[in-house]
Design an enzyme around this catalytic site. Structure first.
Site, PDB file in Angstrom:
ATOM      1  N   LYS A   1    -108.525 -20.668 -10.749  1.00  0.00           N
ATOM      2  CA  LYS A   1    -107.218 -20.355 -11.311  1.00  0.00           C
ATOM      3  C   LYS A   1    -106.559 -21.612 -11.864  1.00  0.00           C
ATOM      4  CE  LYS A   1    -106.850 -16.295  -8.603  1.00  0.00           C
ATOM      5  NZ  LYS A   1    -106.438 -15.635  -7.436  1.00  0.00           N
TER       6      LYS A   1
ATOM      7  N   HIS B   1    -102.492 -18.620  -8.070  1.00  0.00           N
ATOM      8  CA  HIS B   1    -102.062 -19.575  -9.084  1.00  0.00           C
ATOM      9  C   HIS B   1    -101.027 -20.551  -8.532  1.00  0.00           C
ATOM     10  CE1 HIS B   1    -103.983 -16.516 -11.617  1.00  0.00           C
ATOM     11  NE2 HIS B   1    -104.251 -17.542 -12.407  1.00  0.00           N
TER      12      HIS B   1
END
Length: 158
Positions: free
Chosen positions: A56, A83
């Protein structure tokens, strides 16, 4: 892991913390133009990403309220479950230095050193893009750091 309401709330809290004292506009207008100089922003590498993995990533617009300077930062980390985990170390450091930020969005990076290829794609539930994904900004920065690599983007995938 799947992004849940608690993870989204934590990502939102990180986003709000960076904007709390923002003196500069947080959109990406003028990204092709020159930003005023800022020694505080110069301390941050434009790209910090892991190698040889898929993980991510986030695109951050860091701003120096003292000079109205800004800098785009790409952050991607192997092993980041969410994230926000890829973003948090840089966001904390920006805040500690009195800088403001906006996380413009996120996605994934597939980094293959053997093939000299980097694919930037997808989206983030925690840091959704406003409008179209801006993987083009991320790709331009990554290409500067990896000039011998083929750097491609796609808005598809998660």
């Amino acid at each position: 892991p799947t992004t849940n309401a608690e993870d989204q709330a934590e990502a939102q809290a990180l986003q709000e913390a960076g904007q709390a004292n923002a003196a500069a506009d947080a959109d990406t207008e003028g990204e092709g133009g020159e930003s005023p100089a800022s020694a505080a922003l110069d301390a941050f590498s434009a790209v910090l990403i892991s190698e040889n993995d898929t993980y991510k990533y986030v695109l951050i617009k860091a701003m120096d309220p003292a000079t109205d300077a800004y800098k785009f930062l790409v952050r991607g980390k192997s092993g980041a479950d969410y994230h926000k985990d890829a973003a948090r170390p840089t966001l904390n450091e920006l805040s500690e230095r009195g800088l403001t930020y906006t996380v413009l969005g996120g996605g994934r990076i597939q980094h293959d050193s053997a093939a000299q290829a980097i694919l930037i794609y997808g989206f983030s539930y925690g840091f959704p893009w406003e409008g179209a994904p801006r993987h083009d900004i991320s790709a331009a920065l990554v290409k500067e750091q990896y000039p011998d690599f083929e750097v491609t983007t796609s808005d598809e995938g998660y």
